[in-house]
Design a protein around this motif. Structure first.
Motif, short mmCIF file in Angstrom:
data_model
loop_
_atom_site.label_atom_id
_atom_site.label_comp_id
_atom_site.label_asym_id
_atom_site.label_seq_id
_atom_site.Cartn_x
_atom_site.Cartn_y
_atom_site.Cartn_z
N LEU A 1 0.83 -1.20 0.00
CA LEU A 1 0.00 0.00 0.00
C LEU A 1 0.86 1.25 0.00
O LEU A 1 1.91 1.31 0.65
N GLU A 2 0.42 2.25 -0.72
CA GLU A 2 1.09 3.54 -0.69
C GLU A 2 0.39 4.38 0.38
O GLU A 2 -0.81 4.60 0.32
N ALA A 3 1.14 4.79 1.37
CA ALA A 3 0.57 5.57 2.48
C ALA A 3 1.10 6.99 2.43
O ALA A 3 2.25 7.24 2.08
N ARG A 4 0.23 7.92 2.81
CA ARG A 4 0.62 9.32 2.90
C ARG A 4 0.08 9.88 4.20
O ARG A 4 -1.12 9.81 4.46
N THR A 5 0.96 10.41 5.03
CA THR A 5 0.55 10.97 6.31
C THR A 5 0.77 12.47 6.30
O THR A 5 1.83 12.95 5.92
N THR B 1 -3.77 9.90 7.83
CA THR B 1 -3.10 8.99 6.91
C THR B 1 -4.08 8.49 5.87
O THR B 1 -5.18 8.06 6.21
N SER B 2 -3.68 8.56 4.61
CA SER B 2 -4.50 8.03 3.53
C SER B 2 -3.71 6.94 2.81
O SER B 2 -2.48 6.94 2.81
N TYR B 3 -4.44 6.01 2.21
CA TYR B 3 -3.82 4.86 1.55
C TYR B 3 -4.27 4.81 0.10
O TYR B 3 -5.39 5.17 -0.23
N ARG B 4 -3.38 4.31 -0.77
CA ARG B 4 -3.67 4.24 -2.20
C ARG B 4 -3.25 2.88 -2.75
O ARG B 4 -2.21 2.34 -2.38
#
Length: 50
Positions: free
Chosen positions: A18-22, A31-34
């Motif tokens: 998963l690509e995570a962005r905090t 935090t969102s996931y892509r």
């Protein structure tokens, strides 16, 4: 290793893929996931666990 299913492309994704962005906010962290395959956002990761 826990896996989840992407709600858009229905592919099986391992948690480490998963690509995570905090992002920091005043109230804490967000935090969102892509999905790495179709690039769609996954809102609730815990509900998508396979």
């Amino acid at each position: 290793m826990a896996k989840l299913s992407c709600p858009d492309c229905d592919r099986s994704i391992a948690m480490h893929e998963l690509e995570a962005r905090t992002v920091t906010q005043r109230s804490g962290f967000d935090t969102s996931y892509r999905c790495p395959f179709c690039r769609s956002d996954i809102e609730d990761v815990s509900s998508q666990l396979a």
